[in-house]
Design an enzyme around this catalytic site. Structure first.
Site, short mmCIF file in Angstrom:
data_model
loop_
_atom_site.label_atom_id
_atom_site.label_comp_id
_atom_site.label_asym_id
_atom_site.label_seq_id
_atom_site.Cartn_x
_atom_site.Cartn_y
_atom_site.Cartn_z
CE1 TYR A 1 0.26 9.96 -4.57
CE2 TYR A 1 -1.12 11.90 -4.44
CZ TYR A 1 -0.52 10.83 -3.84
OH TYR A 1 -0.68 10.62 -2.50
N PRO B 1 10.24 5.67 -1.44
CG PRO B 1 9.26 6.47 -3.39
CD PRO B 1 10.01 5.31 -2.84
C1 FNR Z 1 4.33 6.28 1.41
N1 FNR Z 1 4.34 5.86 0.09
C2 FNR Z 1 4.79 6.68 -0.90
N2 FNR Z 1 4.89 6.22 -2.19
C3 FNR Z 1 5.43 7.01 -3.16
O1 FNR Z 1 5.53 6.59 -4.31
N3 FNR Z 1 5.90 8.26 -2.86
C4 FNR Z 1 5.82 8.77 -1.60
O2 FNR Z 1 6.29 9.88 -1.35
C5 FNR Z 1 5.19 7.99 -0.60
N4 FNR Z 1 4.97 8.47 0.68
C6 FNR Z 1 4.63 7.63 1.70
C7 FNR Z 1 4.65 8.07 3.02
C8 FNR Z 1 4.37 7.19 4.06
C9 FNR Z 1 4.42 7.68 5.48
C10 FNR Z 1 4.07 5.85 3.76
C11 FNR Z 1 3.79 4.87 4.86
C12 FNR Z 1 4.03 5.40 2.45
C13 FNR Z 1 4.14 4.43 -0.24
C14 FNR Z 1 5.45 3.65 0.09
O3 FNR Z 1 6.53 4.14 -0.67
C15 FNR Z 1 5.27 2.17 -0.21
O4 FNR Z 1 5.07 2.00 -1.59
C16 FNR Z 1 4.08 1.60 0.55
O5 FNR Z 1 4.09 2.05 1.88
C17 FNR Z 1 4.10 0.06 0.54
O6 FNR Z 1 5.32 -0.41 1.06
P1 FNR Z 1 5.46 -0.94 2.58
O7 FNR Z 1 5.23 0.28 3.45
O8 FNR Z 1 4.42 -1.98 2.77
O9 FNR Z 1 6.87 -1.46 2.66
C1 531 Z 2 -0.29 5.75 0.40
C2 531 Z 2 -0.65 5.03 -0.85
C3 531 Z 2 0.06 3.91 -1.21
C4 531 Z 2 -0.32 3.20 -2.32
C5 531 Z 2 -1.40 3.62 -3.07
C6 531 Z 2 -2.10 4.77 -2.72
C7 531 Z 2 -1.73 5.47 -1.59
N1 531 Z 2 0.61 6.85 0.26
C8 531 Z 2 0.92 7.34 -1.05
C9 531 Z 2 1.97 8.41 -0.94
C10 531 Z 2 1.56 9.52 -0.03
C11 531 Z 2 1.23 8.98 1.33
C12 531 Z 2 0.25 7.86 1.26
C13 531 Z 2 2.50 8.85 -2.28
O1 531 Z 2 2.51 8.08 -3.21
C14 531 Z 2 3.08 10.20 -2.41
#
Ligand code: FNR
Ligand code: 531
Length: 356
Positions: free
Chosen positions: A182, A23
Site C-alpha cells: 500500500y 487488522p
Molecule cells: C488481512 N490482512 C490485513 N492486513 C493488514 O495489515 N490490514 C488489513 O486490513 C488486512 N485485512 C485482511 C483481511 C483478511 C480477510 C485477511 C485474511 C487478512 C492480513 C492479516 O492481518 C494478517 O497479517 C495475515 O492474514 C497473516 O496472518 P494469519 O492470517 O496467517 O494469522
Molecule cells: C493480504 C495480504 C497479506 C500480506 C501481504 C499482502 C497481502 N491482505 C492484505 C490486506 C487486505 C486483504 C488482503 C491489507 O493489508 C489491507
C-alpha cells in the site's frame, strides 16, 4: 505461568495478554462508517479473550480505500460508529486499536467475493495515487497519478486528521499501515518508488514519506498511548525492500517515537518468492526486536497455543497477532488458556460461565 498470558505494558496501556486480533478488512462499511457487522465481528473477539483488537485498515481519505466498503476516518461522521465498537471492546477487556491506511495504487478494488481487478473510474472506482505513475499489475492495472508535493502534504495531513478522529473515538493504540504494497510501502520499496525528488531514489529518500508521516501523527497522538507501524519486512524479491532495510527504518521510527513494529511481509510485487509456513514471519519480529531494541508483534500462520506461547516465552516477539485463525475461532484465547493450563486467566463472561 504461560508467557502468552502475562500482561504487556506499552506506554500507559496494558494488554491483559499477548494475543491480538490482526487488522482484517471486512469490506462491510457504508461510506467508511462501521456498523453492526463490525460490532459483532470485533466484539466477539474481545469476548473471546484477545488482549488487543486492531480494527481493519481504515482509510484516511476516500481515494485511499482498498474497496468502496472499507472503513474510514476521513470524516467526523466516522467517529461515533467506531466509538461504539471501541466502547464494547474496552468493556470486555480488550484494548481498542485501529490501523490507519492508504492503498495508493492498489486502491479501488471490489471485495474479494464481489469481483477482482480494479473498478473503473466510472463504475464505482476512482483515480489512484502513488509515488510513481506505475501500475501494480496482476489485474491491478490502473496507472496511478504520481503524487505532487501538494498531494504528499495533503495525504500526510489526512493521516494526522484521521489520528485525531481515532483518539476522539476512544482508540488507545494506533497502527500505521506501511506494509502489503500500500501507499507507504510503495514509497519505501525500490520496486515501486522511482521518484527523482527528495522522496525517491536512494534509501534515505524512499523512507522520507513514512518518517514524515509518522512524525506528524506522533505529534498529535498522545505520548502516553502506543504508536505502532506495520511493515512488510521484506518484499521477498531480489532487489526489493529487505529485512536489513527494515531494521534501519525501525531505528529511525524508534527515534520518531514509534513504540512497536508489527512485522509482516510481502505485497509489493505480483511475483515474489515467499517462503510460507507456520510462523514464517516470526524471524522478522525476532530480528527487529533484538537488533533495533523495540517491541514487536509477530503475525503470519500463528495458529496453535503452544506455538504462540513459544514465540513470546523465547523473546521472539512481545505480542502475537492472529488473522485467519481468529476468523476460524473468535474464542481462541479462551481455548489457548485451557490448553496451556491457565483456564482461570480468561474469565468467561458471566453469561457463559457454565460453558467455559
Ligand atoms: C488481512 N490482512 C490485513 N492486513 C493488514 O495489515 N490490514 C488489513 O486490513 C488486512 N485485512 C485482511 C483481511 C483478511 C480477510 C485477511 C485474511 C487478512 C492480513 C492479516 O492481518 C494478517 O497479517 C495475515 O492474514 C497473516 O496472518 P494469519 O492470517 O496467517 O494469522
Ligand atoms: C493480504 C495480504 C497479506 C500480506 C501481504 C499482502 C497481502 N491482505 C492484505 C490486506 C487486505 C486483504 C488482503 C491489507 O493489508 C489491507
Amino acid at each position: 505461568m504461560a508467557a502468552l498470558f502475562t500482561p504487556f505494558q506499552l506506554k500507559d496501556i496494558t494488554l491483559r495478554n499477548r494475543i491480538g486480533v490482526s487488522p482484517m478488512c471486512q469490506y462491510s462499511a457504508t461510506d467508511g462508517a462501521l456498523n453492526d457487522w463490525h460490532l459483532v465481528h470485533l466484539g466477539s473477539r474481545a469476548v473471546g479473550g484477545a488482549g488487543l483488537v486492531i480494527v481493519e485498515a481504515t482509510a484516511v481519505a476516500p481515494e485511499g480505500r482498498i474497496s468502496p466498503e472499507d472503513a474510514g476516518l476521513w470524516a467526523d461522521a466516522h467517529i461515533e460508529p467506531l466509538a461504539r465498537v471501541n466502547r464494547f471492546l474496552k468493556a470486555h477487556g480488550a484494548v481498542p486499536a485501529v490501523q490507519l491506511a492508504h492503498a495508493g495504487r492498489k486502491a479501488g478494488t471490489p471485495a474479494p467475493w464481489r469481483g477482482d481487478g480494479q473498478l473503473a473510474d466510472d463504475a464505482g472506482g476512482w483515480p489512484t495515487l502513488a509515488p510513481s505513475a506505475e501500475a501494480f499489475g496482476g489485474g491491478l492495472d490502473k496507472v496511478p497519478q504520481a503524487m505532487t508535493p501538494a498531494d504528499i502534504k495533503r495525504v500526510q495531513q489526512d493521516f494526522v486528521a484521521a489520528a485525531r478522529r481515532a483518539l476522539a473515538a476512544g482508540c488507545e493504540w494506533l497502527e500505521i499501515h506501511a506494509a502489503h504494497g500500500y501507499l507507504l510501502h510503495q514509497f519505501l520499496s525500490p520496486l515501486s518508488n522511482h521518484r527523482t525528488d527528495e522522496y525517491g531514489g536512494g534509501y534515505g529518500q524512499r523512507i522520507r514519506f513514512v518518517l514524515e508521516t509518522v512524525a506528524a501523527v506522533r505529534a498529535v497522538w498522545p505520548e502516553r498511548l502506543p504508536l505502532t507501524v506495520r511493515l512488510s519486512c521484506t518484499d521477498w524479491v531480489e532487489g526489493g525492500w529487505d529485512i536489513e532495510d527494515s531494521v534501519g527504518l525501525t531505528q529511525c521510527l524508534k527515534a520518531e517515537g514509534v513504540d512497536l513494529i508489527d512485522c509482516s511481509s510481502g505485497g509489493a510485487a505480483t511475483k515474489a518468492n515467499m517462503i510460507i509456513g507456520p510462523g514464517y514471519q516470526v524471524p522478522f519480529a525476532e530480528r527487529i526486536r533484538r537488533e533495533a531494541g523495540i517491541a514487536t508483534a509477530a503475525v503470519g500462520l500463528i495458529t496453535e497455543p503452544k506455538q504462540a506461547e513459544a514465540i513470546v516465552r523465547d523473546g521472539r516477539a512481545d505480542v502475537v497477532l492472529l488473522g485467519r485463525e481468529s476468523l476460524r475461532d473468535a474464542y481462541w484465547p479462551a481455548r489457548a488458556a485451557r490448553e496451556l493450563g491457565v483456564k482461570e486467566i480468561v474469565p468467561a463472561p458471566p453469561q457463559y460461565a457454565r460453558a467455559w
